[in-house]
Design a protein around this motif. Structure first.
Motif, PDB file in Angstrom:
ATOM      1  N   PRO A   2      46.444 -27.888 -29.900  1.00  0.00           N
ATOM      2  CA  PRO A   2      46.325 -26.264 -29.757  1.00  0.00           C
ATOM      3  C   PRO A   2      47.025 -25.428 -31.027  1.00  0.00           C
ATOM      4  O   PRO A   2      47.856 -25.961 -31.502  1.00  0.00           O
ATOM      5  N   ALA A   3      46.461 -24.254 -31.166  1.00  0.00           N
ATOM      6  CA  ALA A   3      46.890 -23.490 -32.360  1.00  0.00           C
ATOM      7  C   ALA A   3      48.183 -22.967 -31.944  1.00  0.00           C
ATOM      8  O   ALA A   3      48.589 -22.541 -30.703  1.00  0.00           O
ATOM      9  N   LYS A   4      49.190 -22.835 -32.896  1.00  0.00           N
ATOM     10  CA  LYS A   4      50.441 -22.235 -32.650  1.00  0.00           C
ATOM     11  C   LYS A   4      50.501 -20.551 -32.638  1.00  0.00           C
ATOM     12  O   LYS A   4      51.249 -19.946 -31.996  1.00  0.00           O
ATOM     13  N   PHE A   5      49.657 -20.212 -33.274  1.00  0.00           N
ATOM     14  CA  PHE A   5      49.574 -18.773 -33.781  1.00  0.00           C
ATOM     15  C   PHE A   5      48.165 -18.106 -33.083  1.00  0.00           C
ATOM     16  O   PHE A   5      47.173 -18.822 -32.839  1.00  0.00           O
ATOM     17  N   TYR A   6      48.057 -16.796 -32.946  1.00  0.00           N
ATOM     18  CA  TYR A   6      46.672 -16.442 -32.361  1.00  0.00           C
ATOM     19  C   TYR A   6      46.377 -15.172 -33.349  1.00  0.00           C
ATOM     20  O   TYR A   6      47.080 -14.734 -34.122  1.00  0.00           O
ATOM     21  N   GLY A  24      41.209 -15.399 -37.932  1.00  0.00           N
ATOM     22  CA  GLY A  24      40.374 -16.316 -37.523  1.00  0.00           C
ATOM     23  C   GLY A  24      41.213 -17.830 -37.407  1.00  0.00           C
ATOM     24  O   GLY A  24      42.251 -17.876 -38.262  1.00  0.00           O
ATOM     25  N   ILE A  25      40.569 -18.645 -36.648  1.00  0.00           N
ATOM     26  CA  ILE A  25      41.210 -19.940 -36.434  1.00  0.00           C
ATOM     27  C   ILE A  25      40.486 -20.971 -36.345  1.00  0.00           C
ATOM     28  O   ILE A  25      39.381 -21.000 -35.761  1.00  0.00           O
ATOM     29  N   ASP A  26      40.604 -22.027 -37.279  1.00  0.00           N
ATOM     30  CA  ASP A  26      39.990 -23.248 -37.106  1.00  0.00           C
ATOM     31  C   ASP A  26      40.629 -24.344 -36.496  1.00  0.00           C
ATOM     32  O   ASP A  26      41.879 -24.547 -36.908  1.00  0.00           O
ATOM     33  N   ALA A  27      40.035 -25.065 -35.550  1.00  0.00           N
ATOM     34  CA  ALA A  27      40.921 -26.401 -35.000  1.00  0.00           C
ATOM     35  C   ALA A  27      41.324 -27.173 -35.965  1.00  0.00           C
ATOM     36  O   ALA A  27      42.579 -27.843 -35.711  1.00  0.00           O
ATOM     37  N   ARG A  48      44.923 -30.593 -38.178  1.00  0.00           N
ATOM     38  CA  ARG A  48      45.940 -29.546 -37.505  1.00  0.00           C
ATOM     39  C   ARG A  48      45.222 -28.106 -37.587  1.00  0.00           C
ATOM     40  O   ARG A  48      44.284 -28.002 -38.614  1.00  0.00           O
ATOM     41  N   PRO A  49      45.543 -27.187 -36.785  1.00  0.00           N
ATOM     42  CA  PRO A  49      44.874 -25.756 -37.105  1.00  0.00           C
ATOM     43  C   PRO A  49      45.161 -25.110 -38.502  1.00  0.00           C
ATOM     44  O   PRO A  49      46.260 -25.441 -39.013  1.00  0.00           O
ATOM     45  N   TRP A  50      43.944 -24.303 -39.241  1.00  0.00           N
ATOM     46  CA  TRP A  50      44.001 -23.708 -40.109  1.00  0.00           C
ATOM     47  C   TRP A  50      43.598 -22.384 -39.797  1.00  0.00           C
ATOM     48  O   TRP A  50      42.968 -22.102 -39.165  1.00  0.00           O
ATOM     49  N   TYR A  51      44.151 -21.369 -40.575  1.00  0.00           N
ATOM     50  CA  TYR A  51      44.158 -20.028 -40.289  1.00  0.00           C
ATOM     51  C   TYR A  51      43.506 -18.964 -41.563  1.00  0.00           C
ATOM     52  O   TYR A  51      43.838 -19.337 -42.706  1.00  0.00           O
ATOM     53  N   HIS A  52      42.775 -18.224 -41.073  1.00  0.00           N
ATOM     54  CA  HIS A  52      41.848 -17.130 -41.955  1.00  0.00           C
ATOM     55  C   HIS A  52      43.059 -15.868 -41.662  1.00  0.00           C
ATOM     56  O   HIS A  52      43.202 -15.384 -40.847  1.00  0.00           O
ATOM     57  N   VAL A  53      43.584 -15.609 -42.842  1.00  0.00           N
ATOM     58  CA  VAL A  53      44.671 -14.514 -43.047  1.00  0.00           C
ATOM     59  C   VAL A  53      44.422 -13.252 -44.019  1.00  0.00           C
ATOM     60  O   VAL A  53      43.968 -13.737 -45.070  1.00  0.00           O
ATOM     61  N   LEU A  54      44.590 -11.999 -43.590  1.00  0.00           N
ATOM     62  CA  LEU A  54      44.493 -10.899 -44.511  1.00  0.00           C
ATOM     63  C   LEU A  54      46.054 -10.782 -45.040  1.00  0.00           C
ATOM     64  O   LEU A  54      46.817 -10.544 -44.212  1.00  0.00           O
ATOM     65  N   THR A  62      43.184 -15.393 -46.984  1.00  0.00           N
ATOM     66  CA  THR A  62      43.583 -16.557 -47.535  1.00  0.00           C
ATOM     67  C   THR A  62      43.082 -17.495 -46.528  1.00  0.00           C
ATOM     68  O   THR A  62      43.023 -17.172 -45.178  1.00  0.00           O
ATOM     69  N   TYR A  63      43.292 -18.862 -46.684  1.00  0.00           N
ATOM     70  CA  TYR A  63      43.248 -20.027 -45.741  1.00  0.00           C
ATOM     71  C   TYR A  63      44.101 -20.905 -45.667  1.00  0.00           C
ATOM     72  O   TYR A  63      44.487 -21.352 -46.758  1.00  0.00           O
ATOM     73  N   VAL A  64      44.901 -20.691 -44.423  1.00  0.00           N
ATOM     74  CA  VAL A  64      46.391 -21.504 -44.600  1.00  0.00           C
ATOM     75  C   VAL A  64      46.476 -22.626 -43.518  1.00  0.00           C
ATOM     76  O   VAL A  64      46.160 -22.096 -42.402  1.00  0.00           O
ATOM     77  N   ALA A  65      47.261 -23.660 -43.986  1.00  0.00           N
ATOM     78  CA  ALA A  65      47.344 -24.325 -42.921  1.00  0.00           C
ATOM     79  C   ALA A  65      48.659 -24.097 -42.175  1.00  0.00           C
ATOM     80  O   ALA A  65      49.328 -23.255 -42.527  1.00  0.00           O
ATOM     81  N   GLU A  66      48.655 -24.269 -40.745  1.00  0.00           N
ATOM     82  CA  GLU A  66      49.492 -24.027 -39.809  1.00  0.00           C
ATOM     83  C   GLU A  66      51.042 -24.361 -40.303  1.00  0.00           C
ATOM     84  O   GLU A  66      52.138 -23.486 -40.003  1.00  0.00           O
ATOM     85  N   ARG A  67      51.372 -25.532 -40.817  1.00  0.00           N
ATOM     86  CA  ARG A  67      52.665 -25.816 -41.367  1.00  0.00           C
ATOM     87  C   ARG A  67      53.172 -24.881 -42.285  1.00  0.00           C
ATOM     88  O   ARG A  67      54.407 -24.940 -42.358  1.00  0.00           O
ATOM     89  N   ASN A  68      52.308 -23.754 -42.839  1.00  0.00           N
ATOM     90  CA  ASN A  68      52.958 -23.122 -44.010  1.00  0.00           C
ATOM     91  C   ASN A  68      53.331 -21.626 -43.239  1.00  0.00           C
ATOM     92  O   ASN A  68      53.463 -20.706 -44.054  1.00  0.00           O
ATOM     93  N   LEU A  69      52.972 -21.673 -42.088  1.00  0.00           N
ATOM     94  CA  LEU A  69      53.225 -19.925 -41.307  1.00  0.00           C
ATOM     95  C   LEU A  69      54.394 -20.084 -40.575  1.00  0.00           C
ATOM     96  O   LEU A  69      54.809 -21.184 -39.827  1.00  0.00           O
TER      97      LEU A  69
END
Length: 102
Positions: A2-6, A24-27, A48-54, A62-69
């Motif tokens: 599951p994604a750690k962020f929302y 946005g979130i990609d599993a 692991r989840p990746w995130y679309h971030v403004l 940007t498109y960011v891996a969960e471990r970098n957030l």
């Protein structure tokens, strides 16, 4: 996993030192192999989840891996020209997605 962020959460990128909001979130990683090889230089896991971030104070997204957030303690609003495209409410802690008309 599951994604750690929302969506709507304000985050902090721990490698590149910027704030942003998740739109946005990609599993799992869903960009091209070319993108991964050229942009994901720290080689974060693809399963692991990746995130679309403004990005705050920027025109970038940007498109960011969960471990970098990280969770961001600064609750000041994000300044990005596309914010209103995704969200219509901010409660002082998070953004809420626009409701889709039925």
């Amino acid at each position: 996993m599951p994604a750690k962020f929302y969506i709507g959460q304000i985050i902090y990128h721990n490698r590149f030192n910027y704030r942003g909001v998740i739109v946005g979130i990609d599993a799992v990683f869903s960009h091209s192999e070319y993108w991964y090889e050229n942009m994901a230089t720290s080689r974060p896991p693809k399963d692991r989840p990746w995130y679309h971030v403004l990005v705050d104070q920027s025109l970038q997204s940007t498109y960011v891996a969960e471990r970098n957030l990280l969770v961001n303690d600064d609750s000041s609003q994000i300044n990005h020209h596309l914010l209103g495209h995704y969200f219509d409410k901010y409660d002082g802690k998070r953004y809420y997605s626009k409701q889709k008309p039925h």
